[in-house]
Design a protein around this motif. Structure first.
Motif, PDB file in Angstrom:
ATOM      1  N   ALA A  72      -3.812  -5.107 -17.109  1.00  0.00           N
ATOM      2  CA  ALA A  72      -2.463  -5.490 -16.670  1.00  0.00           C
ATOM      3  C   ALA A  72      -1.589  -4.301 -16.320  1.00  0.00           C
ATOM      4  CB  ALA A  72      -1.781  -6.332 -17.754  1.00  0.00           C
ATOM      5  N   GLY A  73      -1.940  -3.119 -16.794  1.00  0.00           N
ATOM      6  CA  GLY A  73      -1.176  -1.933 -16.414  1.00  0.00           C
ATOM      7  C   GLY A  73      -1.184  -1.692 -14.918  1.00  0.00           C
ATOM      8  N   LEU A  74      -2.187  -2.252 -14.224  1.00  0.00           N
ATOM      9  CA  LEU A  74      -2.266  -2.085 -12.772  1.00  0.00           C
ATOM     10  C   LEU A  74      -1.124  -2.805 -12.054  1.00  0.00           C
ATOM     11  CD1 LEU A  74      -6.107  -2.574 -12.178  1.00  0.00           C
ATOM     12  CD2 LEU A  74      -4.834  -0.435 -12.504  1.00  0.00           C
ATOM     13  N   LEU A  75      -0.470  -3.745 -12.713  1.00  0.00           N
ATOM     14  CA  LEU A  75       0.705  -4.377 -12.120  1.00  0.00           C
ATOM     15  C   LEU A  75       1.829  -3.368 -11.916  1.00  0.00           C
ATOM     16  CD1 LEU A  75       0.875  -7.711 -14.162  1.00  0.00           C
ATOM     17  CD2 LEU A  75       0.375  -7.518 -11.711  1.00  0.00           C
ATOM     18  N   PHE A  76       1.802  -2.290 -12.694  1.00  0.00           N
ATOM     19  CA  PHE A  76       2.920  -1.350 -12.699  1.00  0.00           C
ATOM     20  C   PHE A  76       2.529   0.061 -12.291  1.00  0.00           C
ATOM     21  CE2 PHE A  76       3.205  -4.588 -16.011  1.00  0.00           C
ATOM     22  CZ  PHE A  76       4.312  -5.298 -15.565  1.00  0.00           C
ATOM     23  N   LEU A  77       1.269   0.419 -12.458  1.00  0.00           N
ATOM     24  CA  LEU A  77       0.787   1.750 -12.108  1.00  0.00           C
ATOM     25  C   LEU A  77      -0.396   1.646 -11.154  1.00  0.00           C
ATOM     26  CD1 LEU A  77       0.778   3.419 -15.651  1.00  0.00           C
ATOM     27  CD2 LEU A  77       2.409   3.887 -13.824  1.00  0.00           C
ATOM     28  N   ASP A  78      -0.459   2.546 -10.195  1.00  0.00           N
ATOM     29  CA  ASP A  78      -1.563   2.563  -9.246  1.00  0.00           C
ATOM     30  C   ASP A  78      -2.371   3.843  -9.452  1.00  0.00           C
ATOM     31  OD1 ASP A  78      -3.311   2.616  -7.133  1.00  0.00           O
ATOM     32  OD2 ASP A  78      -1.857   1.902  -5.664  1.00  0.00           O
ATOM     33  N   PRO A  79      -3.576   3.739 -10.021  1.00  0.00           N
ATOM     34  CA  PRO A  79      -4.374   4.941 -10.280  1.00  0.00           C
ATOM     35  C   PRO A  79      -4.744   5.715  -9.017  1.00  0.00           C
ATOM     36  CG  PRO A  79      -5.203   3.082 -11.542  1.00  0.00           C
ATOM     37  CD  PRO A  79      -4.202   2.532 -10.573  1.00  0.00           C
ATOM     38  N   ASN A  80      -4.726   5.069  -7.871  1.00  0.00           N
ATOM     39  CA  ASN A  80      -5.051   5.757  -6.629  1.00  0.00           C
ATOM     40  C   ASN A  80      -3.834   6.401  -5.977  1.00  0.00           C
ATOM     41  OD1 ASN A  80      -7.812   5.288  -6.630  1.00  0.00           O
ATOM     42  ND2 ASN A  80      -7.586   3.277  -5.682  1.00  0.00           N
TER      43      ASN A  80
END
Length: 282
Positions: A62-70
């Motif tokens: 769910a952290g991908l809702l707020f942070l983009d690793p790319n």
């Protein structure tokens, strides 16, 4: 329900930790990891080894809702871009579902998985298609508490995923105020931590309290899913205030891009957390 810190001391003269046996089962094309009990500690669909099979494990992303690793930006907030590599850390390896997914889809990111049990690391590689360590992927056999309390790891993590259970699923193996404070300290700003908790266990309230105290009450919860798993999201960094339509847009993008059921997450997060009805504010 995943456990990677199962250990006990045989006696005072032999301080070396021992571990529950690592066992496996298969059903309907899915391979499961166990620690000598019927409790499922992880799963992999054999013909889709890099997909995250279990629902709670999917929510741990769910952290991908707020942070983009790319891209290293908080996509729906006013966060500055950083030149440092995005760092994703899993405390507890299990089948390596989160680690494999992160390594495959976010080639620019550094991915680190921590597990105390060497047999779990071997099982992840032999039975669950975990790739060997390389420039962007590191699997470390060490204690999760030692890792987050190590001064070298302070403010080094962007996205922290915590899934530490014993073989009998009697609550997280690490859950003290000191542990969650160390998790907070290990995060950069902005940073996000997701934690898998057992909602039907007496440890749930104390874990929530300890997480809220460490993260200044900047905490949200998912609705309970299979086997009473509840995923918690905790935030560090600038205040986040966005319209839910922006969150929905980000979720739709993630679902199309990575195949995660992210669009189903938003209604539950909106309804499950108090004072979040009109817009996300945390």
């Amino acid at each position: 329900m995943a456990n990677k810190q199962v250990r006990k001391t045989v006696n005072k003269k032999d301080p070396k930790p021992t571990f529950a046996p690592v066992t496996f089962s298969e059903e309907s094309g899915v391979r499961f990891l166990h620690f000598g009990t019927w409790w499922v500690q992880g799963a992999m669909r054999i013909n889709k080894p890099d997909f995250i099979e279990l629902e709670y494990a999917q929510q741990m992303m769910a952290g991908l809702l707020f942070l983009d690793p790319n891209d290293k930006r908080l996509k729906i907030s006013k966060s500055k871009k950083s030149d440092k590599p995005f760092h994703m850390v899993q405390l507890g390896l299990g089948t390596g579902a989160l680690t494999k997914f992160a390594h495959k889809h976010f080639p620019k990111a550094q991915v680190t998985a921590i597990d105390l049990n060497p047999a779990v690391i071997v099982a992840a590689r032999v039975m669950f298609n975990m790739p060997p360590s390389n420039q962007h992927l590191h699997v470390l056999q060490t204690d999760a508490l030692k890792y987050v309390t190590n001064k070298k790891n302070k403010e080094s993590i962007d996205l922290l995923q915590v899934d530490l259970y014993d073989a009998t699923a009697r609550g997280p193996a690490l859950s003290s105020p000191e542990f969650y404070q160390a998790c907070y300290d290990s995060l950069k700003e902005p940073g996000v931590m997701t934690v898998n908790l057992f909602g039907n266990h007496k440890s749930y309230k104390s874990n929530i309290t300890n997480i809220c105290n460490a993260f200044n009450n900047r905490v949200m919860v998912f609705q309970q899913v299979h086997d009473c798993n509840i995923v918690v999201i905790a935030f560090k960094g600038p205040h986040l205030e966005v319209d839910w339509s922006d969150v929905k847009g980000r979720a739709a993008y993630l679902e199309k891009k990575y195949g995660l059921p992210t669009k189903t997450w938003v209604p539950g997060l909106r309804s499950e957390n108090a004072r979040q009805e009109n817009y996300l504010s945390i």
